[in-house]
Design a protein around this motif. Sequence first.
Motif, PDB file in Angstrom:
ATOM      1  N   ALA A 173       0.811  -1.222   0.000  1.00 54.96           N
ATOM      2  CA  ALA A 173       0.000   0.000   0.000  1.00 54.96           C
ATOM      3  C   ALA A 173       0.841   1.267   0.000  1.00 54.96           C
ATOM      4  N   ASP A 174       1.931   1.286   0.763  1.00 52.22           N
ATOM      5  CA  ASP A 174       2.770   2.484   0.845  1.00 52.22           C
ATOM      6  C   ASP A 174       3.635   2.682  -0.391  1.00 52.22           C
ATOM      7  N   SER A 175       3.630   1.697  -1.308  1.00 50.78           N
ATOM      8  CA  SER A 175       4.436   1.788  -2.525  1.00 50.78           C
ATOM      9  C   SER A 175       3.602   2.135  -3.752  1.00 50.78           C
ATOM     10  N   LEU A 176       2.291   2.064  -3.643  1.00 47.22           N
ATOM     11  CA  LEU A 176       1.415   2.283  -4.791  1.00 47.22           C
ATOM     12  C   LEU A 176       1.082   3.765  -4.923  1.00 47.22           C
ATOM     13  N   GLU A 177       2.023   4.507  -5.496  1.00 44.03           N
ATOM     14  CA  GLU A 177       1.862   5.950  -5.635  1.00 44.03           C
ATOM     15  C   GLU A 177       1.145   6.286  -6.945  1.00 44.03           C
ATOM     16  N   VAL A 178       0.131   7.128  -6.870  1.00 43.94           N
ATOM     17  CA  VAL A 178      -0.594   7.563  -8.061  1.00 43.94           C
ATOM     18  C   VAL A 178       0.244   8.608  -8.799  1.00 43.94           C
ATOM     19  N   LEU A 179       0.697   8.261  -9.988  1.00 40.63           N
ATOM     20  CA  LEU A 179       1.452   9.203 -10.816  1.00 40.63           C
ATOM     21  C   LEU A 179       0.528  10.146 -11.564  1.00 40.63           C
ATOM     22  N   LYS A 180      -0.527   9.580 -12.153  1.00 39.92           N
ATOM     23  CA  LYS A 180      -1.462  10.404 -12.919  1.00 39.92           C
ATOM     24  C   LYS A 180      -2.743   9.633 -13.158  1.00 39.92           C
ATOM     25  N   ILE A 181      -3.776  10.385 -13.439  1.00 43.72           N
ATOM     26  CA  ILE A 181      -5.044   9.815 -13.894  1.00 43.72           C
ATOM     27  C   ILE A 181      -5.253  10.323 -15.314  1.00 43.72           C
ATOM     28  N   LEU A 182      -5.250   9.413 -16.258  1.00 42.86           N
ATOM     29  CA  LEU A 182      -5.338   9.780 -17.667  1.00 42.86           C
ATOM     30  C   LEU A 182      -6.718  10.345 -17.991  1.00 42.86           C
ATOM     31  N   PRO A 183      -6.804  11.293 -18.916  1.00 44.18           N
ATOM     32  CA  PRO A 183      -8.115  11.862 -19.266  1.00 44.18           C
ATOM     33  C   PRO A 183      -9.027  10.867 -19.969  1.00 44.18           C
ATOM     34  N   THR A 184      -8.418   9.890 -20.645  1.00 47.61           N
ATOM     35  CA  THR A 184      -9.190   8.860 -21.336  1.00 47.61           C
ATOM     36  C   THR A 184      -8.528   7.507 -21.120  1.00 47.61           C
ATOM     37  N   PHE A 185      -9.179   6.462 -21.571  1.00 45.10           N
ATOM     38  CA  PHE A 185      -8.670   5.100 -21.463  1.00 45.10           C
ATOM     39  C   PHE A 185      -7.271   5.001 -22.066  1.00 45.10           C
ATOM     40  N   TYR A 186      -6.377   4.294 -21.401  1.00 49.15           N
ATOM     41  CA  TYR A 186      -4.974   4.219 -21.810  1.00 49.15           C
ATOM     42  C   TYR A 186      -4.818   3.792 -23.264  1.00 49.15           C
ATOM     43  N   ASP A 187      -3.979   4.547 -23.968  1.00 51.32           N
ATOM     44  CA  ASP A 187      -3.692   4.227 -25.364  1.00 51.32           C
ATOM     45  C   ASP A 187      -2.387   4.909 -25.739  1.00 51.32           C
ATOM     46  N   ASP A 188      -1.315   4.127 -25.884  1.00 52.67           N
ATOM     47  CA  ASP A 188      -0.013   4.718 -26.210  1.00 52.67           C
ATOM     48  C   ASP A 188       0.332   4.556 -27.693  1.00 52.67           C
ATOM     49  N   ASP A 189      -0.646   4.103 -28.479  1.00 50.11           N
ATOM     50  CA  ASP A 189      -0.390   3.860 -29.902  1.00 50.11           C
ATOM     51  C   ASP A 189      -0.607   5.121 -30.727  1.00 50.11           C
ATOM     52  N   GLU A 190       0.225   6.123 -30.516  1.00 48.80           N
ATOM     53  CA  GLU A 190       0.143   7.332 -31.323  1.00 48.80           C
ATOM     54  C   GLU A 190       0.674   7.055 -32.725  1.00 48.80           C
ATOM     55  N   PHE A 191       0.133   7.757 -33.712  1.00 47.29           N
ATOM     56  CA  PHE A 191       0.568   7.576 -35.087  1.00 47.29           C
ATOM     57  C   PHE A 191       2.057   7.917 -35.195  1.00 47.29           C
ATOM     58  N   PRO A 192       2.888   7.002 -35.738  1.00 44.61           N
ATOM     59  CA  PRO A 192       4.346   7.184 -35.716  1.00 44.61           C
ATOM     60  C   PRO A 192       4.918   7.933 -36.911  1.00 44.61           C
ATOM     61  N   GLY A 193       4.055   8.370 -37.846  1.00 38.33           N
ATOM     62  CA  GLY A 193       4.524   8.967 -39.100  1.00 38.33           C
ATOM     63  C   GLY A 193       4.349   7.971 -40.228  1.00 38.33           C
ATOM     64  N   TYR A 194       4.030   8.448 -41.410  1.00 39.89           N
ATOM     65  CA  TYR A 194       3.720   7.572 -42.540  1.00 39.89           C
ATOM     66  C   TYR A 194       4.892   6.640 -42.879  1.00 39.89           C
ATOM     67  N   GLU A 195       6.102   7.146 -42.737  1.00 43.72           N
ATOM     68  CA  GLU A 195       7.274   6.342 -43.102  1.00 43.72           C
ATOM     69  C   GLU A 195       7.536   5.212 -42.119  1.00 43.72           C
ATOM     70  N   ASN A 196       6.866   5.227 -40.966  1.00 41.63           N
ATOM     71  CA  ASN A 196       7.092   4.203 -39.942  1.00 41.63           C
ATOM     72  C   ASN A 196       5.914   3.250 -39.773  1.00 41.63           C
TER      73      ASN A 196
END
Length: 281
Positions: free
Chosen positions: A134-157
């Motif tokens: 419990a003392d180790s579970l620090e809240v870093l952030k609450i995302l505005p929307t459901f987690y999604d790290d798949d940002e568009f990488p550019g057409y060449e990628n």
Amino acid sequence: MEYMDRILLGNLLRLSEEDRQNTKVKFNVWNGHEHPLDVFKRDPELVNRDWLLWKPDSGRRYFAVGNIAVNLIPIGYDEWLVTTIQKITKDIDISDGIGYESEPVLEYECYFGRVVLKCHKSHRGTVVYFDTVADSLEVLKILPTFYDDDEFPGYENVCLSYEQLSIILSRRKSSWIAAFENQKAIYLITDCMTGKLYVGSATSDNGMLLARWTSYVENGTGGNARLIELKKEKGFDYIKKNFQYSILENYNAKVPDDYILGRESWWKRALCSREFGYNAN
């Protein structure tokens, strides 16, 4: 940051003393076959059901009826995402399978897939009592929307499997949709089993790149003769398992379709996709 300035998961959940004693945390990690984050991106329910509620073939019981289970997956160094919080409602007499039934704790549903924690996992077990960490579970952030790290990488990628493309389009990932919907392009489909290539084009006449690639996800062929033949011969599952999609050239909507078609023909010659691939013309 001073210790008292930290916001812990316990502060966020406001567990009663009884619930706190009855809560366990599951740290999902690499299982030797898949990373839980990859599974979560593909289908969050697989992590929230199969991974959380799995009972190993040893028959070991991680949970008991009435336990509250907090499910975590790693998304970075010492960073964890809360994917769900479930209450165990039934212990199923099974091993090496889904061994519990559960229901989401609805008062915490707004946090599912949005709360990012910082926690250094120093314990060996995957399931621990909440008070242990419990003392180790620090809240870093609450995302505005459901987690999604798949940002568009550019057409060449862009280099996507059928499954990845299907997920992007079905979930309407905003940065990808914005990049595809008004874009003309020359694209390449690769059969990763045989190495055969198909060169195609996205123009205003066929709905731009978004519409073109959506058709491949929907039917696997986009209406192309040799791909239709392949699907009839080997089935749609062959395409889903072996096809890869990439972009050779991209153009804005103002570029004339005739120019795009000329570049498509050039790539067909350069890659010999008529002679040795799936292009019929």
